[in-house]
Motif scaffolding. Structure first.
Motif, PDB file in Angstrom:
ATOM      1  N   ASN A 127      -7.395  10.918  -0.354  1.00 50.55           N
ATOM      2  CA  ASN A 127      -8.809  11.226  -0.107  1.00 50.55           C
ATOM      3  C   ASN A 127      -9.729  10.471  -1.052  1.00 50.55           C
ATOM      4  O   ASN A 127     -10.744   9.916  -0.635  1.00 50.55           O
ATOM      5  N   ALA A 147       0.345   7.925   2.122  1.00 45.96           N
ATOM      6  CA  ALA A 147       0.376   9.382   1.894  1.00 45.96           C
ATOM      7  C   ALA A 147       0.242  10.042   3.264  1.00 45.96           C
ATOM      8  O   ALA A 147       1.171  10.009   4.063  1.00 45.96           O
ATOM      9  N   GLY A 148      -0.934  10.597   3.597  1.00 47.98           N
ATOM     10  CA  GLY A 148      -1.112  11.191   4.929  1.00 47.98           C
ATOM     11  C   GLY A 148      -1.282  10.133   6.013  1.00 47.98           C
ATOM     12  O   GLY A 148      -1.082  10.403   7.197  1.00 47.98           O
ATOM     13  N   GLY A 149      -1.711   8.964   5.613  1.00 45.77           N
ATOM     14  CA  GLY A 149      -1.886   7.864   6.566  1.00 45.77           C
ATOM     15  C   GLY A 149      -3.183   7.927   7.370  1.00 45.77           C
ATOM     16  O   GLY A 149      -3.432   7.063   8.208  1.00 45.77           O
ATOM     17  N   THR A 150      -4.032   8.923   7.109  1.00 44.65           N
ATOM     18  CA  THR A 150      -5.214   9.116   7.973  1.00 44.65           C
ATOM     19  C   THR A 150      -6.301   8.061   7.748  1.00 44.65           C
ATOM     20  O   THR A 150      -7.188   7.914   8.578  1.00 44.65           O
ATOM     21  N   THR A 151      -6.244   7.364   6.632  1.00 43.52           N
ATOM     22  CA  THR A 151      -7.130   6.210   6.439  1.00 43.52           C
ATOM     23  C   THR A 151      -6.348   4.926   6.648  1.00 43.52           C
ATOM     24  O   THR A 151      -6.741   4.054   7.411  1.00 43.52           O
ATOM     25  N   LEU A 152      -5.212   4.825   5.967  1.00 42.19           N
ATOM     26  CA  LEU A 152      -4.466   3.562   5.952  1.00 42.19           C
ATOM     27  C   LEU A 152      -4.055   3.127   7.355  1.00 42.19           C
ATOM     28  O   LEU A 152      -4.262   1.978   7.743  1.00 42.19           O
ATOM     29  N   LYS A 199     -23.417  20.001   1.820  1.00 43.91           N
ATOM     30  CA  LYS A 199     -23.214  18.743   2.568  1.00 43.91           C
ATOM     31  C   LYS A 199     -24.129  18.723   3.779  1.00 43.91           C
ATOM     32  O   LYS A 199     -24.103  19.642   4.601  1.00 43.91           O
ATOM     33  N   ASP A 243     -15.871  13.466  -0.009  1.00 38.56           N
ATOM     34  CA  ASP A 243     -16.584  14.643  -0.532  1.00 38.56           C
ATOM     35  C   ASP A 243     -15.936  15.199  -1.800  1.00 38.56           C
ATOM     36  O   ASP A 243     -16.630  15.629  -2.728  1.00 38.56           O
ATOM     37  N   GLN A 253       0.856  -1.185   0.000  1.00 33.83           N
ATOM     38  CA  GLN A 253       0.000   0.000   0.000  1.00 33.83           C
ATOM     39  C   GLN A 253       0.890   1.232   0.000  1.00 33.83           C
ATOM     40  O   GLN A 253       1.931   1.246   0.667  1.00 33.83           O
ATOM     41  N   TYR A 254       0.490   2.253  -0.753  1.00 36.16           N
ATOM     42  CA  TYR A 254       1.175   3.538  -0.648  1.00 36.16           C
ATOM     43  C   TYR A 254       0.735   4.226   0.634  1.00 36.16           C
ATOM     44  O   TYR A 254      -0.428   4.119   1.042  1.00 36.16           O
ATOM     45  N   ILE A 265      -1.403   7.575  -8.263  1.00 41.88           N
ATOM     46  CA  ILE A 265      -2.078   8.777  -8.774  1.00 41.88           C
ATOM     47  C   ILE A 265      -1.084   9.936  -8.692  1.00 41.88           C
ATOM     48  O   ILE A 265      -0.492  10.196  -7.631  1.00 41.88           O
ATOM     49  N   SER A 301      -3.841  13.777   2.033  1.00 41.60           N
ATOM     50  CA  SER A 301      -3.538  14.181   0.654  1.00 41.60           C
ATOM     51  C   SER A 301      -4.781  14.019  -0.228  1.00 41.60           C
ATOM     52  O   SER A 301      -5.718  13.292   0.106  1.00 41.60           O
TER      53      SER A 301
HETATM   54  C1  LIG Z   1     -12.357  11.420  11.904  1.00 39.27           C
HETATM   55  C2  LIG Z   1     -12.308  11.495  10.400  1.00 39.27           C
HETATM   56  C3  LIG Z   1     -13.267  12.223   9.725  1.00 39.27           C
HETATM   57  C4  LIG Z   1     -13.213  12.312   8.334  1.00 39.27           C
HETATM   58  N1  LIG Z   1     -14.184  13.022   7.673  1.00 39.27           N
HETATM   59  C5  LIG Z   1     -14.140  13.084   6.316  1.00 39.27           C
HETATM   60  C6  LIG Z   1     -15.123  13.789   5.584  1.00 39.27           C
HETATM   61  O1  LIG Z   1     -16.061  14.356   6.136  1.00 39.27           O
HETATM   62  N2  LIG Z   1     -15.005  13.838   4.231  1.00 39.27           N
HETATM   63  C7  LIG Z   1     -13.977  13.241   3.563  1.00 39.27           C
HETATM   64  O2  LIG Z   1     -13.904  13.335   2.336  1.00 39.27           O
HETATM   65  N3  LIG Z   1     -13.050  12.550   4.237  1.00 39.27           N
HETATM   66  C8  LIG Z   1     -13.108  12.455   5.571  1.00 39.27           C
HETATM   67  N4  LIG Z   1     -12.172  11.749   6.253  1.00 39.27           N
HETATM   68  C9  LIG Z   1     -11.219  10.939   5.488  1.00 39.27           C
HETATM   69  C10 LIG Z   1      -9.956  11.679   5.195  1.00 39.27           C
HETATM   70  O3  LIG Z   1     -10.223  12.765   4.358  1.00 39.27           O
HETATM   71  C11 LIG Z   1      -9.057  10.651   4.516  1.00 39.27           C
HETATM   72  O4  LIG Z   1      -8.596   9.796   5.540  1.00 39.27           O
HETATM   73  C12 LIG Z   1      -7.865  11.262   3.826  1.00 39.27           C
HETATM   74  O5  LIG Z   1      -8.241  12.162   2.825  1.00 39.27           O
HETATM   75  C13 LIG Z   1      -6.993  10.181   3.227  1.00 39.27           C
HETATM   76  O6  LIG Z   1      -5.822  10.779   2.728  1.00 39.27           O
HETATM   77  P1  LIG Z   1      -4.394  10.295   3.202  1.00 39.27           P
HETATM   78  O7  LIG Z   1      -3.419  11.074   2.415  1.00 39.27           O
HETATM   79  O8  LIG Z   1      -4.260  10.342   4.688  1.00 39.27           O
HETATM   80  O9  LIG Z   1      -4.466   8.805   2.683  1.00 39.27           O
HETATM   81  P2  LIG Z   1      -3.750   7.428   3.215  1.00 39.27           P
HETATM   82  O10 LIG Z   1      -4.410   7.034   4.479  1.00 39.27           O
HETATM   83  O11 LIG Z   1      -2.275   7.676   3.273  1.00 39.27           O
HETATM   84  O12 LIG Z   1      -4.078   6.510   2.027  1.00 39.27           O
HETATM   85  C14 LIG Z   1      -5.411   6.088   1.756  1.00 39.27           C
HETATM   86  C15 LIG Z   1      -5.383   5.068   0.606  1.00 39.27           C
HETATM   87  O13 LIG Z   1      -5.016   5.713  -0.593  1.00 39.27           O
HETATM   88  C16 LIG Z   1      -3.852   5.099  -1.162  1.00 39.27           C
HETATM   89  N5  LIG Z   1      -3.099   6.208  -1.746  1.00 39.27           N
HETATM   90  C17 LIG Z   1      -2.765   7.377  -1.152  1.00 39.27           C
HETATM   91  N6  LIG Z   1      -2.189   8.207  -2.030  1.00 39.27           N
HETATM   92  C18 LIG Z   1      -2.133   7.535  -3.215  1.00 39.27           C
HETATM   93  C19 LIG Z   1      -1.675   7.877  -4.524  1.00 39.27           C
HETATM   94  N7  LIG Z   1      -1.135   9.086  -4.807  1.00 39.27           N
HETATM   95  N8  LIG Z   1      -1.793   6.958  -5.511  1.00 39.27           N
HETATM   96  C20 LIG Z   1      -2.346   5.731  -5.270  1.00 39.27           C
HETATM   97  N9  LIG Z   1      -2.801   5.364  -4.040  1.00 39.27           N
HETATM   98  C21 LIG Z   1      -2.704   6.272  -3.037  1.00 39.27           C
HETATM   99  C22 LIG Z   1      -3.155   4.421   0.001  1.00 39.27           C
HETATM  100  O14 LIG Z   1      -2.354   3.330  -0.420  1.00 39.27           O
HETATM  101  C23 LIG Z   1      -4.346   3.956   0.830  1.00 39.27           C
HETATM  102  O15 LIG Z   1      -4.874   2.760   0.318  1.00 39.27           O
HETATM  103  C24 LIG Z   1     -12.179  11.660   7.630  1.00 39.27           C
HETATM  104  C25 LIG Z   1     -11.196  10.933   8.318  1.00 39.27           C
HETATM  105  C26 LIG Z   1     -11.272  10.834   9.693  1.00 39.27           C
HETATM  106  C27 LIG Z   1     -10.213  10.033  10.402  1.00 39.27           C
END
Ligand SMILES: Cc1cc2nc3c(=O)[nH]c(=O)nc-3n(C[C@H](O)[C@H](O)[C@H](O)COP(=O)(O)OP(=O)(O)OC[C@H]3O[C@@H](n4cnc5c(N)ncnc54)[C@H](O)[C@@H]3O)c2cc1C
Ligand code: SF4
Length: 342
Positions: A124, A39-44, A243, A177, A36-37, A225, A120
């Motif tokens: 997202n 990025a911000g890690g907030t989902t992964l 929203k 969103d 898995q890549y 991406i 990121s």
């Molecule tokens: C409490 C909470 C509330 C939230 N509320 C909302 C909301 O209201 N609306 C909303 O839209 N989001 C919401 N989120 C989600 C949040 O926006 C996402 O967690 C965030 O945008 C994910 O981005 P990241 O960079 O942290 O991704 P990561 O956690 O780093 O990655 C997520 C996934 O994307 C893959 N990935 C990441 N970057 C790339 C790339 N460039 N190319 C290919 N694969 C990639 C990773 O491998 C992983 O599978 C919420 C999250 C939390 C924890």
């Protein structure tokens, strides 16, 4: 504690090679293998802690060059958003706010300030569903987490779940969103991967569940991406994101509408609509668009468009309210867009 390989990449090519060398998922179980890549890690990282995702390797892409991966550029052909741009950077960028308000609003209404500063744009659009049964591994039945295991939400608490694009195997709603704004504005996605580079319409990135709910997008393993390109559209400035959520602080959408309107006096020359919170994937409402084109935005026309948008809706026990809520959200978004001063 479950060990995994951690790779830091300093170029897109190094990231793709690192991803591929570390092993691919066989697609049979999301948790079992594969890279898995990060990025911000907030989902992964959340899902790894919960045991929902168990990658064997994590490729950190935060060291990739920011001039290509995190840029926010407005040019003659439109807006380019690098996949590693943070949500808050895009939401607060003056050019995005002025020329593509629906993009800025979709990002600023998402999550909390802290999350937006870290998360990121690429991550997202690829975030996973918030379906409780998916995120809680004490429930054994989840076709998205473990293919073929069943769906606990079907007859469970399904208030948050989707009414559009559902299947007999999964009714999880797509939670993000930003994706709706990209759909409404006909964005393209630039991708690089083991098979080379390509550009695809953003509308083809996500999949509805069908009988393979564990496959959520059309990317191949290792596809990275790079950026989102949003074309210069005559009506992008008359766009907005509405929203509706359970509380005004950070919360996922129960229903949302991204709309962009081109008006000739009171007549709709063109319109783009994407719905969120109500569907299994970011949802372009083409039937509603067709009802509006060439019409003035009177109450009857708006009601007919909203009906058309939800004509195929398929509710379960607790989420039928989303049909009415979704229609009202769409009508209100269009009414508000019509009154914008541009
Ligand atoms: C409490 C909470 C509330 C939230 N509320 C909302 C909301 O209201 N609306 C909303 O839209 N989001 C919401 N989120 C989600 C949040 O926006 C996402 O967690 C965030 O945008 C994910 O981005 P990241 O960079 O942290 O991704 P990561 O956690 O780093 O990655 C997520 C996934 O994307 C893959 N990935 C990441 N970057 C790339 C790339 N460039 N190319 C290919 N694969 C990639 C990773 O491998 C992983 O599978 C919420 C999250 C939390 C924890
Ligand atoms: S709705 Fe989808 S994600 Fe939720 S339990 Fe059912 S199969 Fe899993």
């Amino acid at each position: 504690m479950r060990p995994f390989q951690f790779i830091r990449a300093d170029s897109p090519q190094a990231a793709i090679v690192g991803f591929s060398n570390a092993g691919e998922s066989d697609g049979s179980d999301e948790r079992s293998r594969g890279s898995q890549y990060l990025a911000g890690g907030t989902t992964l990282l959340d899902l790894m802690k919960l045991g929902v995702m168990q990658p064997s390797a994590v490729v950190d892409i935060n060291g990739l060059p920011t001039d290509s991966l995190a840029q926010i550029d407005l040019g003659p052909r439109g807006l380019r958003l690098g996949a590693m741009a943070r949500m808050s950077d895009a939401a607060e960028h003056p050019d995005v706010i002025e020329h593509y308000p629906v993009i800025a609003q979709s990002l600023s209404l998402a999550a909390s300030t802290q999350i937006r500063n870290m998360a990121s744009l690429g991550g997202n659009v690829l975030q996973r569903t918030r379906c409780t049964y998916f995120r809680d591994t004490s429930y054994p039945n989840c076709n998205k987490r473990t293919p073929g295991s069943g769906c606990a939400a079907m007859d469970g608490i399904n208030r948050q779940h989707a009414v559009l694009g559902v299947s007999g195997d999964c009714i999880a709603s797509y939670p993000g969103d930003f994706a709706q704004a990209l759909i409404a504005l006909d964005a393209q996605v630039e991708i690089n991967g083991p098979g080379g580079g390509r550009v695809i319409p953003f509308a083809t990135l996500h999949r509805t569940p069908g009988d393979t709910p564990h496959l959520e997008h059309t990317l191949a393993p290792g596809d990275l991406i790079i950026a989102f390109d949003i074309p210069e559209l005559p009506f992008a400035r008359r766009s907005l994101f509405l929203k509706i959520r359970d509380r005004e602080s950070y919360e996922f959408a129960l229903a949302s509408a991204a709309v962009a309107l081109d008006l000739d006096g009171e007549t709709v020359k063109d319109v783009r609509i994407a719905l969120g919170g109500v569907a299994t994937a970011p949802w372009r409402a083409e039937e509603a668009e067709a009802r509006l084109k060439g019409q003035s935005l009177g109450d009857d026309t708006l009601a007919a468009a909203a009906e058309a948008a939800f004509a195929q809706a398929s509710p379960r026990e607790h989420n039928a309210f989303k049909i009415d809520l979704g229609k009202r959200t769409l009508v209100r978004a269009l009414q508000q867009a019509a009154t914008l001063e541009i």
